[in-house]
Design an enzyme around this catalytic site. Structure first.
Site, PDB file in Angstrom:
ATOM      1  N   PRO A 143      10.339  -0.148  -9.175  1.00  0.00           N
ATOM      2  CG  PRO A 143       9.167   0.423 -11.119  1.00  0.00           C
ATOM      3  CD  PRO A 143       9.299  -0.660 -10.089  1.00  0.00           C
ATOM      4  CB  ALA A 196      10.515   8.305  -8.329  1.00  0.00           C
ATOM      5  CB  SER A 245      12.178   4.827 -11.276  1.00  0.00           C
ATOM      6  OG  SER A 245      11.255   5.862 -11.559  1.00  0.00           O
ATOM      7  CD  GLN A 251       8.478   3.297 -13.725  1.00  0.00           C
ATOM      8  OE1 GLN A 251       9.454   4.029 -13.744  1.00  0.00           O
ATOM      9  NE2 GLN A 251       7.367   3.622 -13.111  1.00  0.00           N
ATOM     10  CE1 TYR A 299       4.714   6.190 -14.167  1.00  0.00           C
ATOM     11  CE2 TYR A 299       6.840   6.780 -13.229  1.00  0.00           C
ATOM     12  CZ  TYR A 299       5.550   6.312 -13.079  1.00  0.00           C
ATOM     13  OH  TYR A 299       5.100   5.960 -11.831  1.00  0.00           O
ATOM     14  CE  LYS A 336       4.784  -1.228 -11.227  1.00  0.00           C
ATOM     15  NZ  LYS A 336       3.919  -0.124 -10.753  1.00  0.00           N
ATOM     16  CB  SER A 396       0.546  -2.672 -10.346  1.00  0.00           C
ATOM     17  OG  SER A 396       0.873  -1.544  -9.556  1.00  0.00           O
ATOM     18  CG  HIS A 444       1.177   3.631  -9.014  1.00  0.00           C
ATOM     19  ND1 HIS A 444       1.747   3.429 -10.252  1.00  0.00           N
ATOM     20  CD2 HIS A 444       1.929   4.582  -8.421  1.00  0.00           C
ATOM     21  CE1 HIS A 444       2.788   4.232 -10.406  1.00  0.00           C
ATOM     22  NE2 HIS A 444       2.927   4.938  -9.291  1.00  0.00           N
ATOM     23  NE  ARG A 468       3.154   6.742  -4.230  1.00  0.00           N
ATOM     24  CZ  ARG A 468       3.885   7.272  -3.242  1.00  0.00           C
ATOM     25  NH1 ARG A 468       4.066   6.585  -2.130  1.00  0.00           N
ATOM     26  NH2 ARG A 468       4.420   8.464  -3.365  1.00  0.00           N
ATOM     27  CG  ASP A 471       3.648  -2.913  -7.810  1.00  0.00           C
ATOM     28  OD1 ASP A 471       4.794  -2.781  -7.372  1.00  0.00           O
ATOM     29  OD2 ASP A 471       2.805  -1.996  -7.800  1.00  0.00           O
ATOM     30  N   GLY A 489       1.469  -3.728  -2.090  1.00  0.00           N
ATOM     31  CA  GLY A 489       1.041  -4.211  -0.783  1.00  0.00           C
ATOM     32  C   GLY A 489       1.839  -5.333  -0.166  1.00  0.00           C
ATOM     33  NE  ARG A 532       4.094   3.002   0.427  1.00  0.00           N
ATOM     34  CZ  ARG A 532       3.043   2.610  -0.289  1.00  0.00           C
ATOM     35  NH1 ARG A 532       2.811   1.305  -0.435  1.00  0.00           N
ATOM     36  NH2 ARG A 532       2.232   3.486  -0.848  1.00  0.00           N
TER      37      ARG A 532
END
Length: 344
Positions: free
Chosen positions: A77, A79, A106, A127, A129, A220, A242, A244, A247, A275, A277, A299
């Site tokens: 997900p 953004a 997302s 996903q 938030y 997650k 994960s 993230h 980040r 999740d 890498g 990515r």
């Protein structure tokens, strides 16, 4: 630039096409200590060749919460996908469907939920938030459910936003309420502890969320086995290990290195996804060998989106799947269950 033939080509194409500031935002985290640890963990995980094994009839199919997918690679997900291509999340949805896979929308999607679901032609995952309060979070969840999602992935590993990007006027998180007022900070109070984190979710909020929906609920951002067990005890149906993508917390451990511990902690009845890498099909293979039921691809799919829209994303998924199949065949694994040493 020649037409991309491998995932690395899509990365270079995306770098060439995106504004340097946007490329930096997308690539943020890959060169942090955490991001480098992700890469090192995959590189250090061996794949054992097993020649002469009969793998005829092999496949990469996987079942997740009653849904059969042709491969174990879900689109993560990410953004604001209209930053990378005008077709945005709809292009990713079409690509996931074309490759008989699944995507996770997302909370910060740049297109309406219902438009993305229509493009997907199957019920995607969502996903979620935390929105600073139960009321605002419930409104967002209701919008996603009304659009037709089939699973909720509650992301909790980024309660403090660290990467800022100035969005163009035509791109935004179109499914969210208007931003709430910041929490007022008094004298002697901390902006982090008493401001940002005052609006972050807690274990009680997770239990509340579990009561709000009957859809499969995954947590997650799990890296500690105690957190994994507590999530399952509070009703989560699955987990996503994960960091993230490197980040958020620069010193966090590699996701892959913690995966076996968490899989062992929760047992075989709880699907655990990985999740952070994953850049190749052999990385997918390594994650599955360490116990993941499926993985999230971030990515690389955005590189495909920036390079050639829906066709680029679909091509990246296909390249990853081809690499996974080749790796499986060379290691004598005809099915995903065989990778993990399970029957079936």
């Amino acid at each position: 630039m020649p037409a991309p033939r491998c995932i690395a080509d899509y990365r270079e194409l995306a770098r060439a096409r995106l504004h340097p500031e946007l490329w930096h935002y997308l690539d943020d985290g890959r060169d942090t200590p955490c991001g480098r640890a992700n890469r090192a963990a995959f590189d250090a995980a061996p794949l054992m060749p097993r020649p002469l094994t009969d793998v005829r009839g092999g496949h990469t199919r996987v079942e997740l919460f009653g849904e059969w997918l042709a491969h174990p690679m879900l689109l993560a997900p990410l953004a604001y996908q209209r930053l990378y291509h005008p077709d945005g999340e709809q292009a990713s949805a079409m690509a996931a469907n074309a490759q008989d896979g699944q995507m996770v929308i997302s909370s910060l999607a740049s297109q309406p939920f219902d438009a993305i679901v229509r493009a997907a032609e199957r019920a995607p995952w969502f996903q979620l938030y935390w929105q600073g309060s139960r009321e605002a979070t419930h409104r967002l969840l209701d919008r996603a459910i009304a659009a037709g999602i089939r699973a909720v992935m509650f992301t909790v590993d980024a309660p403090v936003k660290q990467t800022a990007l100035a969005l163009p006027a035509q791109v935004g998180a179109v499914n969210l309420d208007a931003p709430a007022r910041p929490v007022a900070i008094g004298d002697g109070q901390s902006q982090v502890f008493d401001g940002w984190m005052a609006q972050a979710p807690t274990w009680d909020d997770l239990a509340w969320l579990r009561d709000r929906t009957k859809l499969p609920l995954l947590l997650k951002g799990v890296l500690h086995p105690d957190d994994a067990m507590q999530a399952v005890q509070r009703g989560c149906d699955g987990l996503v290990v994960s960091n993230h993508g490197g980040r958020v917390l620069a010193g966090a451990p590699a996701s892959l290195s913690l995966l076996p511990t968490i899989v062992s902690a929760v047992g075989p009845g709880v699907p655990v996804l990985l999740d952070s890498g994953i850049d190749s099909g052999s990385d997918v293979h390594r994650a599955l060998a360490a116990g993941a039921r499926a993985v999230l691809i971030g990515r690389p799919c955005i590189w495909g989106l920036a390079g050639n829209g829906a066709l680029g994303v679909a091509h990246v998924i296909r390249l990853l799947r081809d690499e996974l199949e080749q790796s499986m065949a060379l290691c004598g694994h005809a099915t995903l269950a065989a990778i993990a040493g399970r029957s079936g």
